[in-house]
Design a protein around this motif. Sequence first.
Motif, PDB file in Angstrom:
ATOM      1  N   GLU A 106       0.837  -1.189   0.000  1.00  6.07           N
ATOM      2  CA  GLU A 106       0.000   0.000   0.000  1.00  6.07           C
ATOM      3  C   GLU A 106       0.878   1.248   0.000  1.00  6.07           C
ATOM      4  N   ILE A 107       0.579   2.101  -0.933  1.00  2.00           N
ATOM      5  CA  ILE A 107       1.387   3.308  -1.090  1.00  2.00           C
ATOM      6  C   ILE A 107       0.600   4.499  -0.552  1.00  2.00           C
ATOM      7  N   PHE A 108       1.213   5.215   0.351  1.00  2.00           N
ATOM      8  CA  PHE A 108       0.590   6.411   0.893  1.00  2.00           C
ATOM      9  C   PHE A 108       1.284   7.626   0.275  1.00  2.00           C
ATOM     10  N   GLU A 109       0.553   8.310  -0.572  1.00  4.53           N
ATOM     11  CA  GLU A 109       1.120   9.463  -1.255  1.00  4.53           C
ATOM     12  C   GLU A 109       0.668  10.757  -0.583  1.00  4.53           C
ATOM     13  N   GLU A 110       1.531  11.723  -0.664  1.00  3.87           N
ATOM     14  CA  GLU A 110       1.174  13.030  -0.132  1.00  3.87           C
ATOM     15  C   GLU A 110       0.165  13.699  -1.058  1.00  3.87           C
ATOM     16  N   PRO A 111      -0.657  14.577  -0.528  1.00  2.00           N
ATOM     17  CA  PRO A 111      -1.601  15.288  -1.385  1.00  2.00           C
ATOM     18  C   PRO A 111      -0.866  16.076  -2.471  1.00  2.00           C
ATOM     19  N   TRP A 112      -1.470  16.131  -3.643  1.00  2.00           N
ATOM     20  CA  TRP A 112      -0.859  16.838  -4.759  1.00  2.00           C
ATOM     21  C   TRP A 112      -0.820  18.334  -4.478  1.00  2.00           C
ATOM     22  N   ARG A 113       0.344  18.911  -4.729  1.00  2.00           N
ATOM     23  CA  ARG A 113       0.467  20.361  -4.579  1.00  2.00           C
ATOM     24  C   ARG A 113       0.965  20.952  -5.902  1.00  2.00           C
ATOM     25  N   PRO A 114       0.529  22.138  -6.222  1.00  2.00           N
ATOM     26  CA  PRO A 114       0.920  22.740  -7.510  1.00  2.00           C
ATOM     27  C   PRO A 114       2.438  22.907  -7.630  1.00  2.00           C
ATOM     28  N   ASN A 115       2.916  22.683  -8.844  1.00  2.00           N
ATOM     29  CA  ASN A 115       4.346  22.844  -9.134  1.00  2.00           C
ATOM     30  C   ASN A 115       4.468  23.455 -10.528  1.00  2.00           C
ATOM     31  N   TYR A 116       4.848  24.710 -10.576  1.00  2.00           N
ATOM     32  CA  TYR A 116       4.940  25.396 -11.867  1.00  2.00           C
ATOM     33  C   TYR A 116       6.068  26.443 -11.812  1.00  2.00           C
ATOM     34  N   LYS A 117       6.443  26.916 -12.999  1.00  2.00           N
ATOM     35  CA  LYS A 117       7.508  27.920 -13.095  1.00  2.00           C
ATOM     36  C   LYS A 117       7.322  28.730 -14.372  1.00  2.00           C
ATOM     37  N   GLN A 118       7.745  29.986 -14.324  1.00  2.00           N
ATOM     38  CA  GLN A 118       7.680  30.868 -15.492  1.00  2.00           C
ATOM     39  C   GLN A 118       9.028  31.575 -15.692  1.00  2.00           C
ATOM     40  N   CYS A 119       9.500  31.597 -16.929  1.00  2.00           N
ATOM     41  CA  CYS A 119      10.693  32.366 -17.310  1.00  2.00           C
ATOM     42  C   CYS A 119      10.255  33.374 -18.385  1.00  2.00           C
ATOM     43  N   ALA A 120      10.598  34.640 -18.211  1.00  2.00           N
ATOM     44  CA  ALA A 120      10.138  35.678 -19.136  1.00  2.00           C
ATOM     45  C   ALA A 120      11.313  36.570 -19.563  1.00  2.00           C
TER      46      ALA A 120
END
Length: 256
Positions: free
Chosen positions: A109-123
């Motif tokens: 049984e795999i206990f995963e952490e809740p999904w959290r946003p992961n994003y990045k912007q380069c301008a």
Amino acid sequence: MSPLASRLLLLLCLALPLYGVEKVKNRGYRKEPDVDKCTGNDAEKPNCTRQSSDKGRSPFLNCMYGSCMQGPAGTPGRDGNPGANGIPGTPGIPGRDGLKGEKGECVSEIFEEPWRPNYKQCAWNALNYGIDLGKVADCTFTKLRSDSALRVLFSGSLRLKCKNACCQRWYFTFNGAECTGPLPVESIIYLDQGSPELNSTINIHRTSSVEGLCEGIKAGLVDVAVWVGTCADYPRGDASTGWNSVSRIIIEELPK
């Protein structure tokens, strides 16, 4: 015949039938059990009982020792009340062991952490990058999971100019290779030669976007880059990227 002899013969004829009837009557009676006639001094004996006459017998004895017709059967009685429960029996002998079951599968049984946003912007402001072949811009991103997908977006000004028909292609690479899960992320601009009097003066810069999802990229640092190149089977033209405007790359990790 003399009168005396006649009278004796008459009495004999009358007495003989009566004697026969009395004899038959006496034969019809059975001797009562354990009853003996008592005479004289035998009356004092313990088992001695005097013989009584028929007139003194009860109807039951007359039926018992005489000839009596059997009466009709009586009405059957009602069912009795149910009996009480019996004493519980002793436990039975234990049964044999059953057959051995099949081997089960081990599931971890795999206990995963809740999904959290992961994003990045380069301008970049006013790249004004006029190369026709090569890397335009890049942005490094940290991917957290191997079973996720990357959404990438390039937004900026693009232009293509040529005297004859030409085609240019803008596309993404991930760690130096184009996406294969499932297909490359790209956009193209094709320009026909047009009319002779206008084809040498067409120079339109227009904000465009290159966008898509890429799967199958392992977790860790990912070098995301935008490149410009030629289209298959078409000559290249005069390309320009990011003229006089803001250009940006947006990277986002998404769950499958």
